[in-house]
Design an enzyme around this catalytic site. Structure first.
Site, PDB file in Angstrom:
ATOM      1  N   PHE A   1      38.888  49.940  41.256  1.00  0.00           N
ATOM      2  CA  PHE A   1      38.889  49.359  42.490  1.00  0.00           C
ATOM      3  C   PHE A   1      38.073  50.674  44.023  1.00  0.00           C
ATOM      4  CE2 PHE A   1      40.834  45.061  43.647  1.00  0.00           C
ATOM      5  CZ  PHE A   1      39.496  44.221  42.845  1.00  0.00           C
TER       6      PHE A   1
ATOM      7  N   ASN B   1      35.358  37.598  35.471  1.00  0.00           N
ATOM      8  CA  ASN B   1      36.090  38.626  35.466  1.00  0.00           C
ATOM      9  C   ASN B   1      36.032  38.835  33.859  1.00  0.00           C
ATOM     10  OD1 ASN B   1      36.232  41.204  36.012  1.00  0.00           O
ATOM     11  ND2 ASN B   1      37.272  40.813  38.385  1.00  0.00           N
TER      12      ASN B   1
ATOM     13  N   ASN C   1      35.520  48.953  31.217  1.00  0.00           N
ATOM     14  CA  ASN C   1      35.401  49.857  32.507  1.00  0.00           C
ATOM     15  C   ASN C   1      37.234  50.140  32.522  1.00  0.00           C
ATOM     16  OD1 ASN C   1      36.327  48.751  35.641  1.00  0.00           O
ATOM     17  ND2 ASN C   1      35.108  47.224  34.246  1.00  0.00           N
TER      18      ASN C   1
ATOM     19  N   ASN D   1      42.431  45.852  36.592  1.00  0.00           N
ATOM     20  CA  ASN D   1      42.650  47.885  35.654  1.00  0.00           C
ATOM     21  C   ASN D   1      43.571  47.954  37.311  1.00  0.00           C
ATOM     22  OD1 ASN D   1      40.715  47.629  33.859  1.00  0.00           O
ATOM     23  ND2 ASN D   1      39.151  47.486  35.148  1.00  0.00           N
ATOM     24  N   THR D   2      43.975  46.460  37.974  1.00  0.00           N
ATOM     25  CA  THR D   2      45.240  47.008  39.423  1.00  0.00           C
ATOM     26  C   THR D   2      46.225  46.410  38.968  1.00  0.00           C
ATOM     27  OG1 THR D   2      42.916  47.236  40.912  1.00  0.00           O
ATOM     28  CG2 THR D   2      44.908  47.302  41.925  1.00  0.00           C
TER      29      THR D   2
ATOM     30  N   SER E   1      40.660  41.512  38.462  1.00  0.00           N
ATOM     31  CA  SER E   1      40.595  43.036  37.406  1.00  0.00           C
ATOM     32  C   SER E   1      41.910  43.048  37.018  1.00  0.00           C
ATOM     33  CB  SER E   1      40.210  43.857  38.924  1.00  0.00           C
ATOM     34  OG  SER E   1      40.001  45.289  38.585  1.00  0.00           O
TER      35      SER E   1
ATOM     36  N   LYS F   1      36.657  34.687  42.625  1.00  0.00           N
ATOM     37  CA  LYS F   1      36.547  34.491  40.994  1.00  0.00           C
ATOM     38  C   LYS F   1      38.349  34.918  40.211  1.00  0.00           C
ATOM     39  CE  LYS F   1      34.000  38.568  38.651  1.00  0.00           C
ATOM     40  NZ  LYS F   1      33.412  39.706  39.279  1.00  0.00           N
TER      41      LYS F   1
END
Length: 359
Positions: free
Chosen positions: A111, A250, A107, A189-190, A187, A221
């Site tokens: 967010f 993660n 993915n 993805n940011t 994450s 996390k």
């Protein structure tokens, strides 16, 4: 593969996910729990009483639309989010990719969520309930046989000029509604978010968030893509700032031996291929913290046997996500049955008795 998977798998992955959340949200309002409460599986972590050690990871129910439905599946805890101060659409679609040959998902959601305030409006406030009853705050979300534990995972908006301020805002506003709050700085993805896992940036963030949390436990996390120096630095910062638990870990940006056609998509990889790395990071953080902080193991958890192995390796709790895509909604109840049988077989009276026996 469950009978409904061929139907869902004909749909775009994100569309299938949205429909599943809607169905669980409706069922949770009137559904019958699928898993019984088993006293042997109850455990206490960070001062919080969990009905069992199997939790729903953040990212599944981002906006808190199906909390009771997930409790009804048998989860001892449900972590909603990641929630940001302002609503944001996330990255362009398509952004979720199934890897069926690998039992995995990639993915790059970024967010996407409807904002912190909208999600909190769906979560009953324990502070208000406590004030009305004259008793301390307590959860009103119910799992099978008792109260479920609610975690709220907070993050920063992509375009925030002060990301620490976003996290402090999230902690301050979520604290009255949560059993625990998770600071998600892991994450992939940011852009730039994982930079907060290092050095002074990490210490400043944790100090600011712990000052804002009040009496609500705070979890951190972390990513699996860390070198030994990173692990030691994070462990020391967590200890120094009295973080109540570490969620390890993660999704990964690595691509270990994948076979599926979508394996080259960018984003975070989750599911079965992540399991070896997740086990290693669990061991690494157990050693780096000297077992002084509870650890929650995430990544490739898909059975009672895997859950039991993570507990014996030092995890106090586990969380899962991707395995639900392939195993279906009956998975949490099955894990609990299998885990209870394994604990009984080996003579453990409680979950806590098994934690770390192989570490």
């Amino acid at each position: 593969m469950a009978f409904y998977h061929p139907i869902l798998f004909r749909l775009d992955a994100e569309r299938a996910h949205t429909l599943t959340i809607a169905a669980l949200g409706a069922w949770g309002k009137a559904g019958t729990p699928l898993a019984p409460s088993v006293p042997r599986l109850a455990t206490t972590v960070a001062g919080i009483a969990f009905l069992n050690p199997v939790g729903l990871a953040a990212g599944v129910d981002k906006d808190g639309r199906a909390i009771d439905g997930f409790f009804g599946l048998g989860f001892g805890s449900v972590e909603i989010g990641t929630l940001t101060p302002l609503a944001q659409p996330g990255n362009p679609k398509p952004r979720i990719f199934r890897l069926p040959e690998d039992r995995a998902v990639i993915n790059r959601l970024g967010f996407n969520n409807g904002g912190l305030d909208a999600a909190l409006s769906r979560v009953c406030s324990p502070a208000k309930a406590g004030a009305q009853s004259g008793h301390p705050p307590s959860r009103v979300n119910k799992g099978p046989g008792g109260e479920g534990v609610l975690g709220i995972n907070v993050g920063a908006n992509k375009d925030a000029t002060d990301r620490t301020a976003d996290y402090v805002h999230g902690v301050t506003n979520a604290a009255p509604h949560a059993d625990y709050i998770t600071i998600n700085i892991s994450s992939p993805n940011t852009p730039g978010l994982r930079d907060l896992q290092h050095g002074a940036a990490l210490r400043d963030l944790l100090a600011a968030c712990t000052a804002a949390k009040g009496t609500t436990p705070i979890f951190l996390k972390v990513a699996p893509d860390l070198d030994p120096a990173d692990i030691d630095d994070i462990a020391r910062a967590a200890l120094d700032n009295r973080i109540d638990a570490l969620i390890v870990s993660n999704t990964t940006i690595s691509r270990p031996g994948l076979r599926s056609a979508t394996a080259k998509e960018t984003g975070g990889l989750s599911g079965a291929p992540l399991a070896p790395l997740a086990r290693q990071r669990l061991s690494d953080f157990r050693k780096a913290t000297g077992a002084a902080i509870p650890l929650i193991s995430v990544g490739g958890v898909d059975s009672g046997a895997e859950t039991y192995a993570r507990l014996r390796a030092g995890a106090s709790l586990v969380q899962l996500y991707t395995a639900l895509v392939y195993e279906g909604p009956g998975l949490p109840a099955r894990i609990l049955r299998e885990l209870d049988a394994l604990l009984t077989r080996d003579g453990f009276a409680t979950v806590a008795d098994a934690v770390g026996v192989d570490a």
